[in-house]
Design an enzyme around this catalytic site. Structure first.
Site, PDB file in Angstrom:
ATOM      1  N   HIS A  37      79.740  18.791  43.614  1.00 21.60           N
ATOM      2  CA  HIS A  37      79.191  18.755  44.974  1.00 21.60           C
ATOM      3  C   HIS A  37      78.302  19.981  45.142  1.00 21.60           C
ATOM      4  O   HIS A  37      78.110  20.762  44.186  1.00 21.60           O
ATOM      5  CB  HIS A  37      80.326  18.711  46.001  1.00 21.60           C
ATOM      6  N   HIS A  40      79.432  23.401  43.773  1.00 19.22           N
ATOM      7  CA  HIS A  40      79.177  23.624  42.338  1.00 19.22           C
ATOM      8  C   HIS A  40      77.699  23.918  42.103  1.00 19.22           C
ATOM      9  O   HIS A  40      77.345  24.794  41.319  1.00 19.22           O
ATOM     10  CB  HIS A  40      79.538  22.368  41.529  1.00 19.22           C
ATOM     11  N   GLN A 156      92.173  31.834  42.707  1.00 19.92           N
ATOM     12  CA  GLN A 156      91.699  31.607  41.339  1.00 19.92           C
ATOM     13  C   GLN A 156      90.696  32.692  40.933  1.00 19.92           C
ATOM     14  O   GLN A 156      90.716  33.177  39.798  1.00 19.92           O
ATOM     15  CB  GLN A 156      91.052  30.223  41.248  1.00 19.92           C
ATOM     16  N   VAL A 179      80.746  26.784  50.149  1.00 19.21           N
ATOM     17  CA  VAL A 179      79.724  25.971  50.822  1.00 19.21           C
ATOM     18  C   VAL A 179      80.452  24.996  51.743  1.00 19.21           C
ATOM     19  O   VAL A 179      81.464  24.393  51.351  1.00 19.21           O
ATOM     20  CB  VAL A 179      78.846  25.225  49.794  1.00 19.21           C
ATOM     21  N   SER A 188      84.782  20.201  48.657  1.00 19.26           N
ATOM     22  CA  SER A 188      85.813  20.125  47.625  1.00 19.26           C
ATOM     23  C   SER A 188      85.716  18.752  46.976  1.00 19.26           C
ATOM     24  O   SER A 188      85.435  17.756  47.660  1.00 19.26           O
ATOM     25  CB  SER A 188      87.198  20.285  48.272  1.00 19.26           C
TER      26      SER A 188
HETATM   27  O1  PAF Z   1      87.854  25.557  39.793  1.00 16.26           O
HETATM   28  C1  PAF Z   1      87.929  24.655  38.940  1.00 16.26           C
HETATM   29  O2  PAF Z   1      87.237  23.631  39.008  1.00 16.26           O
HETATM   30  C2  PAF Z   1      88.888  24.798  37.781  1.00 16.26           C
HETATM   31  O3  PAF Z   1      90.061  25.412  38.177  1.00 16.26           O
HETATM   32  C3  PAF Z   1      88.265  25.513  36.566  1.00 16.26           C
HETATM   33  C4  PAF Z   1      87.901  26.958  36.889  1.00 16.26           C
HETATM   34  C5  PAF Z   1      87.017  24.771  36.103  1.00 16.26           C
HETATM   35  C6  PAF Z   1      89.264  25.539  35.410  1.00 16.26           C
HETATM   36  O4  PAF Z   1      89.625  24.250  35.027  1.00 16.26           O
END
Ligand code: PAF
Length: 293
Positions: A37, A40, A156, A179, A188
């Site tokens: 999306h 990314h 994360q 975003v 998401s």
């Molecule tokens: O954020 C994500 O999409 C995932 O946790 C990642 C960092 C690609 C690891 O699989």
């Protein structure tokens, strides 16, 4: 427009990056699980602005899903993902198979730092071990200079930050802002699961964060009262279950006695069958300075 080179093979991915680096190309890496999306794509954009070439990984990593979670139904939208990456002039897409990333006997795992223990770590016990392990593996296979992650997954980001620091990994990290849709919903891949009615209820997360931030900027410094306010907004929005509403130190995620300089509020809640997370950094000192200046 040139298509990205799609690579499934680990050795080929490694050699492509290494040979290109030897010629002076600076690579940016954007690890994803696909179902791309605009969040990314903003990471891809940032990578393009910072680096000479961009690699995106698409791999739904099984080790970060717990039993009963959505691994099987996690959205897989390969054609659309590839089209978007082509439009954003991505140079390399790495899409390995599960068997090649985790061949039989591959049982070594990364134990993440203490920042992983609470919040998501409490509700998804092995999640960050799986994330840290796959991110380290991706860094090894695609030895880029720079990697980009979205702050939507705030905890994360801190897990990856600590891993890079603690294991002396030679990679520079950038964490980019979440975003949002115009109405505040954080983008998401899991938003695809939401019905129209659920989507309305899901707005409770960003509204709860906004309400807490507004109250903090009005002078409320008590974390419990700010958490209670956010919880009330979530309940009023009709979310089905709240896993946590937590105001924490923005660097360490330890609980706060009083709202300090840089705090972050983090929320995880269930709307229908969908579990959503969101967060917002609340920086009272900066906002007070701004309102005075
Ligand atoms: O954020 C994500 O999409 C995932 O946790 C990642 C960092 C690609 C690891 O699989």
């Amino acid at each position: 427009m040139p298509s990205p080179t799609v690579v499934h093979d680990l050795d080929q991915a490694y050699l492509t990056i290494m040979q290109s680096r030897a010629q002076g190309t600076k690579w940016g890496l954007v690890p994803t699980m696909g179902a791309l999306h605009d969040g990314h794509l903003s990471l891809v954009q940032a990578a393009r602005e910072t680096c000479d070439a961009v690699a995106v990984t698409i791999f739904v990593n099984p080790t970060q899903f717990g039993p009963g979670e959505d691994l099987d139904r996690y959205p897989r939208t390969w054609e659309a993902d590839l089209a978007a990456l082509e439009q954003h002039q991505v140079d390399l897409v790495f899409a390995p198979t599960i068997e090649s990333m985790y061949p039989p006997g591959c049982t070594t795992r990364v134990r993440p730092s203490d920042v992983a223990a609470d919040l998501e770590g409490r509700f998804r016990p092995d999640h960050f071990e799986g994330v840290a392990t796959i991110v380290l593996k991706l860094f090894q296979v695609l030895p880029a200079e720079h990697a980009f992650f979205g702050q939507k997954d705030y905890q994360q980001c801190l897990v990856v930050r600590d891993m890079v620091r603690d294991l002396n990994l030679p990679i520079h990290l950038s964490f980019r802002p979440t975003v949002r849709e115009a109405d505040g919903l954080a983008l998401s891949s899991r938003n695809r699961y939401l019905s129209d009615v659920d989507r309305q209820r899901a707005l409770g997360l960003s509204r709860a964060l906004a309400a807490a931030a507004a109250r903090a900027h009005q002078g409320e410094r008590d974390p419990q009262r700010l958490e209670a306010l956010a919880t009330q907004v979530l309940e009023d929005a009709g979310v089905d279950r709240i896993d946590y509403v937590a105001l924490r130190d923005a660097d360490t995620l330890v609980p706060l006695k009083e709202l300090a300089d840089r705090a972050v509020m983090l929320i995880a809640a269930h709307v229908g069958a969908t579990r959503l997370i969101d967060n917002r950094v609340i920086s009272v000192v900066a906002s007070e300075a701004a309102s005075q200046g």
